[in-house]
Design a protein around this motif. Structure first.
Motif, PDB file in Angstrom:
ATOM      1  N   SER A 251       0.816  -1.217   0.000  1.00 11.22           N
ATOM      2  CA  SER A 251       0.000   0.000   0.000  1.00 11.22           C
ATOM      3  C   SER A 251       0.846   1.260   0.000  1.00 11.22           C
ATOM      4  O   SER A 251       0.368   2.344  -0.334  1.00 11.22           O
ATOM      5  N   LEU A 252       2.102   1.153   0.381  1.00 17.76           N
ATOM      6  CA  LEU A 252       3.001   2.310   0.388  1.00 17.76           C
ATOM      7  C   LEU A 252       3.586   2.593  -0.996  1.00 17.76           C
ATOM      8  O   LEU A 252       4.140   3.655  -1.238  1.00 17.76           O
ATOM      9  N   GLY A 253       3.480   1.620  -1.875  1.00 15.95           N
ATOM     10  CA  GLY A 253       4.099   1.766  -3.179  1.00 15.95           C
ATOM     11  C   GLY A 253       5.543   1.328  -3.220  1.00 15.95           C
ATOM     12  O   GLY A 253       6.260   1.597  -4.187  1.00 15.95           O
ATOM     13  N   LEU A 254       5.988   0.626  -2.172  1.00  9.74           N
ATOM     14  CA  LEU A 254       7.355   0.106  -2.160  1.00  9.74           C
ATOM     15  C   LEU A 254       7.475  -1.061  -3.144  1.00  9.74           C
ATOM     16  O   LEU A 254       6.706  -2.014  -3.091  1.00  9.74           O
ATOM     17  N   ARG A 255       8.436  -0.981  -4.024  1.00 10.98           N
ATOM     18  CA  ARG A 255       8.653  -2.038  -5.002  1.00 10.98           C
ATOM     19  C   ARG A 255       9.887  -2.859  -4.634  1.00 10.98           C
ATOM     20  O   ARG A 255      10.888  -2.306  -4.168  1.00 10.98           O
ATOM     21  N   THR A 256       9.791  -4.145  -4.835  1.00  5.16           N
ATOM     22  CA  THR A 256      10.940  -5.003  -4.550  1.00  5.16           C
ATOM     23  C   THR A 256      11.837  -5.117  -5.776  1.00  5.16           C
ATOM     24  O   THR A 256      11.408  -4.925  -6.913  1.00  5.16           O
ATOM     25  N   THR A 257      13.096  -5.444  -5.501  1.00  4.59           N
ATOM     26  CA  THR A 257      14.099  -5.619  -6.551  1.00  4.59           C
ATOM     27  C   THR A 257      14.610  -7.044  -6.497  1.00  4.59           C
ATOM     28  O   THR A 257      14.811  -7.601  -5.415  1.00  4.59           O
ATOM     29  N   GLU A 258      14.813  -7.644  -7.663  1.00  2.90           N
ATOM     30  CA  GLU A 258      15.351  -8.999  -7.705  1.00  2.90           C
ATOM     31  C   GLU A 258      16.852  -8.967  -7.445  1.00  2.90           C
ATOM     32  O   GLU A 258      17.571  -8.129  -7.977  1.00  2.90           O
ATOM     33  N   HIS A 259      17.301  -9.905  -6.593  1.00  2.00           N
ATOM     34  CA  HIS A 259      18.729 -10.061  -6.342  1.00  2.00           C
ATOM     35  C   HIS A 259      19.226 -11.169  -7.275  1.00  2.00           C
ATOM     36  O   HIS A 259      18.839 -12.324  -7.144  1.00  2.00           O
ATOM     37  N   LEU A 260      20.068 -10.781  -8.206  1.00  2.69           N
ATOM     38  CA  LEU A 260      20.608 -11.732  -9.173  1.00  2.69           C
ATOM     39  C   LEU A 260      22.105 -11.880  -8.972  1.00  2.69           C
ATOM     40  O   LEU A 260      22.807 -10.900  -8.701  1.00  2.69           O
ATOM     41  N   MET A 261      22.586 -13.104  -9.091  1.00  2.00           N
ATOM     42  CA  MET A 261      24.021 -13.364  -9.041  1.00  2.00           C
ATOM     43  C   MET A 261      24.391 -14.135 -10.296  1.00  2.00           C
ATOM     44  O   MET A 261      23.964 -15.274 -10.486  1.00  2.00           O
ATOM     45  N   ASN A 262      25.137 -13.466 -11.167  1.00  2.00           N
ATOM     46  CA  ASN A 262      25.479 -14.048 -12.469  1.00  2.00           C
ATOM     47  C   ASN A 262      24.238 -14.514 -13.218  1.00  2.00           C
ATOM     48  O   ASN A 262      24.219 -15.572 -13.851  1.00  2.00           O
ATOM     49  N   GLY A 263      23.177 -13.708 -13.116  1.00  2.00           N
ATOM     50  CA  GLY A 263      21.943 -14.010 -13.822  1.00  2.00           C
ATOM     51  C   GLY A 263      21.021 -14.976 -13.115  1.00  2.00           C
ATOM     52  O   GLY A 263      19.912 -15.239 -13.597  1.00  2.00           O
ATOM     53  N   HIS A 264      21.440 -15.508 -11.954  1.00  2.00           N
ATOM     54  CA  HIS A 264      20.623 -16.482 -11.228  1.00  2.00           C
ATOM     55  C   HIS A 264      19.851 -15.783 -10.118  1.00  2.00           C
ATOM     56  O   HIS A 264      20.409 -15.030  -9.320  1.00  2.00           O
ATOM     57  N   PHE A 265      18.551 -16.035 -10.054  1.00  2.00           N
ATOM     58  CA  PHE A 265      17.692 -15.399  -9.056  1.00  2.00           C
ATOM     59  C   PHE A 265      17.992 -15.937  -7.666  1.00  2.00           C
ATOM     60  O   PHE A 265      17.987 -17.145  -7.434  1.00  2.00           O
ATOM     61  N   MET A 266      18.237 -15.009  -6.714  1.00  2.00           N
ATOM     62  CA  MET A 266      18.529 -15.396  -5.336  1.00  2.00           C
ATOM     63  C   MET A 266      17.443 -14.951  -4.358  1.00  2.00           C
ATOM     64  O   MET A 266      17.353 -15.479  -3.260  1.00  2.00           O
ATOM     65  N   GLY A 267      16.625 -13.946  -4.745  1.00  2.00           N
ATOM     66  CA  GLY A 267      15.583 -13.476  -3.848  1.00  2.00           C
ATOM     67  C   GLY A 267      15.207 -12.039  -4.150  1.00  2.00           C
ATOM     68  O   GLY A 267      15.667 -11.441  -5.130  1.00  2.00           O
ATOM     69  N   HIS A 268      14.341 -11.473  -3.303  1.00  2.00           N
ATOM     70  CA  HIS A 268      13.888 -10.096  -3.444  1.00  2.00           C
ATOM     71  C   HIS A 268      14.332  -9.258  -2.247  1.00  2.00           C
ATOM     72  O   HIS A 268      14.497  -9.769  -1.145  1.00  2.00           O
ATOM     73  N   TYR A 269      14.466  -7.940  -2.482  1.00  2.00           N
ATOM     74  CA  TYR A 269      14.785  -7.014  -1.402  1.00  2.00           C
ATOM     75  C   TYR A 269      14.262  -5.631  -1.771  1.00  2.00           C
ATOM     76  O   TYR A 269      13.881  -5.380  -2.930  1.00  2.00           O
ATOM     77  N   PHE A 270      14.231  -4.712  -0.782  1.00  2.00           N
ATOM     78  CA  PHE A 270      13.884  -3.324  -1.041  1.00  2.00           C
ATOM     79  C   PHE A 270      15.168  -2.528  -1.272  1.00  2.00           C
ATOM     80  O   PHE A 270      16.050  -2.514  -0.412  1.00  2.00           O
ATOM     81  N   ALA A 271      15.259  -1.881  -2.406  1.00  2.00           N
ATOM     82  CA  ALA A 271      16.444  -1.085  -2.705  1.00  2.00           C
ATOM     83  C   ALA A 271      16.439   0.192  -1.863  1.00  2.00           C
ATOM     84  O   ALA A 271      15.396   0.819  -1.674  1.00  2.00           O
ATOM     85  N   THR A 272      17.602   0.569  -1.352  1.00  2.00           N
ATOM     86  CA  THR A 272      17.750   1.775  -0.539  1.00  2.00           C
ATOM     87  C   THR A 272      19.029   2.499  -0.928  1.00  2.00           C
ATOM     88  O   THR A 272      19.904   1.937  -1.602  1.00  2.00           O
ATOM     89  N   ASP A 273      19.148   3.747  -0.447  1.00  2.00           N
ATOM     90  CA  ASP A 273      20.429   4.432  -0.572  1.00  2.00           C
ATOM     91  C   ASP A 273      21.307   4.024   0.607  1.00  2.00           C
ATOM     92  O   ASP A 273      20.884   3.223   1.453  1.00  2.00           O
ATOM     93  N   PRO A 274      22.539   4.520   0.718  1.00  2.00           N
ATOM     94  CA  PRO A 274      23.426   4.066   1.803  1.00  2.00           C
ATOM     95  C   PRO A 274      22.898   4.308   3.213  1.00  2.00           C
ATOM     96  O   PRO A 274      23.336   3.641   4.152  1.00  2.00           O
ATOM     97  N   THR A 275      21.954   5.247   3.379  1.00  2.00           N
ATOM     98  CA  THR A 275      21.404   5.500   4.715  1.00  2.00           C
ATOM     99  C   THR A 275      20.205   4.610   5.024  1.00  2.00           C
ATOM    100  O   THR A 275      19.710   4.616   6.149  1.00  2.00           O
ATOM    101  N   GLY A 276      19.718   3.871   4.032  1.00  2.00           N
ATOM    102  CA  GLY A 276      18.526   3.056   4.218  1.00  2.00           C
ATOM    103  C   GLY A 276      17.258   3.679   3.676  1.00  2.00           C
ATOM    104  O   GLY A 276      16.183   3.083   3.771  1.00  2.00           O
ATOM    105  N   ALA A 277      17.358   4.896   3.101  1.00  2.00           N
ATOM    106  CA  ALA A 277      16.167   5.553   2.547  1.00  2.00           C
ATOM    107  C   ALA A 277      15.685   4.812   1.307  1.00  2.00           C
ATOM    108  O   ALA A 277      16.474   4.473   0.422  1.00  2.00           O
ATOM    109  N   THR A 278      14.368   4.563   1.243  1.00  2.00           N
ATOM    110  CA  THR A 278      13.779   3.896   0.087  1.00  2.00           C
ATOM    111  C   THR A 278      13.329   4.927  -0.941  1.00  2.00           C
ATOM    112  O   THR A 278      13.485   6.135  -0.757  1.00  2.00           O
ATOM    113  N   GLU A 279      12.724   4.450  -2.016  1.00  2.00           N
ATOM    114  CA  GLU A 279      12.209   5.348  -3.050  1.00  2.00           C
ATOM    115  C   GLU A 279      10.971   6.104  -2.589  1.00  2.00           C
ATOM    116  O   GLU A 279      10.566   7.083  -3.216  1.00  2.00           O
TER     117      GLU A 279
END
Length: 350
Positions: A251-279
């Motif tokens: 409901s906040l509009g937070l979108r998850t990002t896929e964590h890929l390692m060499n093209g292989h899916f490892m999971g989802h996370y919320f992308a942040t800047d270095p302080t932890g601020a989201t979009e």
């Protein structure tokens, strides 16, 4: 701070999640004289584990005990903690130069207002589908050598192949034991280079699909293959897919990002800047929800870092409001109202 007032007028910060990241952030905010509420669904990722490792000063402490100590520290500085599950959070419209904040709704219908949100809901481990595997997760079915490698050192360690990184895993765990067996299971064939590396390090490769675990008493003693073979092992390493608990925050509009390692899916996370601020303005995230690889001590550090940034953001807003109030002629009563709203309950009545 009067708790009834905080429930009516809202908190400076609501922390969603009461693990290491959330409690560390809440402690920092409470010590900064912010009104803070932690909402904890009591579903810690590391609950199956017997002990926390690699956390300086807390080596070997049971996870539940670490959280109990953390809760006591937060409440000692005036922070409030409630058990509950957040089902939604909505941004509220602002007024004048003040951000509107957020309306946080719990499953029981309770609502809380927050000027800022810190999301520390962690993640869920999606384990490979294998009978008996989930029941032994965190005991002798493991994934992190830095968390559990010392405890199974020199033992018979099996690595369950489910991704192209199985050779890397086996070579990693080889640091803790010379008795490492790589079960190819559903993973692709190792490359010629990987086969040479594994052979050079004395890692045995077993082809064929693993069908079940062999349990003797209450201990893992081996795995059974589909062809009927049984291979001894005392610990089995798996690679879970790691997914953040994101439904409650859609409901906040937070979108998850896929964590890929060499093209292989490892999971989802919320992308942040270095302080932890989201979009999303006013929303920070810390811990495994923003970093799939964070250990307990890393999650705690990220929670503190986000709390420092949140407090700085609130200071900027408090200052803008105070300057705006100073520039506009008010009656004495109106001045008191603005002062109470901005600096009163949120500064613990000081």
């Amino acid at each position: 701070m009067n708790q009834e007032s905080s429930k009516q007028d809202g908190y400076d910060v609501v922390v969603v999640g009461g693990g290491a990241a959330g409690l560390s952030g809440a402690l920092t905010l409470a010590r900064a004289r912010r009104s803070v509420l932690v909402i904890d669904a009591a579903q810690p990722r590391n609950a199956p584990a017997g002990h926390v490792h690699g956390y300086l000063g807390h080596e070997g402490r049971p996870p539940a005990e670490l959280l109990t100590v953390g809760r006591d520290e937060v409440t000692a500085y005036g922070g409030r903690i409630v058990n509950g599950e957040v089902v939604s959070a909505h941004a509220l419209p602002g007024r004048d130069q003040e951000a509107g904040g957020f309306d946080v709704v719990l499953r029981d219908g309770t609502r809380h207002r927050a000027r800022r949100l810190l999301v520390t809901t962690g993640l869920e481990d999606e384990l490979p589908q294998l009978p008996g595997l989930a029941e032994r997760w965190g005991r002798d079915v493991l994934h992190c050598p830095y968390c559990h490698g010392w405890e199974v050192r020199d033992g018979a360690v099996g690595v369950l192949g489910t991704s192209p990184f199985m050779a890397h895993q086996a070579l990693l765990w080889r640091q803790w034991s010379e008795r490492v067996t790589l079960f190819q299971h559903t993973a692709p064939e190792p490359t010629e280079e990987e086969r040479e590396q594994l052979a050079a390090r004395g890692v045995t490769v077993v082809t064929g699909r693993v069908e079940s675990l062999q349990i003797t008493g209450d201990r893992l003693t081996g795995v059974r293959l589909a062809d009927g073979r049984t291979v001894p092992c005392e610990a089995l390493v798996v690679s879970p897919n790691m997914t953040v608990r994101r439904e409650m925050l859609a409901s906040l509009g937070l979108r998850t990002t896929e964590h890929l390692m060499n093209g292989h899916f490892m999971g989802h996370y919320f992308a942040t800047d270095p302080t932890g601020a989201t979009e999303v303005p006013g929303v920070w995230a810390a811990g495994n929800v923003a970093d799939l690889t964070a250990t307990v001590i890393g999650a705690a550090a990220a929670g503190m870092r986000a709390a420092v940034a949140i407090n700085g953001d609130l200071i900027s807003e408090d200052t803008r409001l105070a300057v705006a109030a100073r520039r506009v002629p008010f009656s004495a009563a109106a001045e008191r109202e603005v002062a109470d709203r901005v600096l009163g309950d949120r500064r613990h009545g000081l």
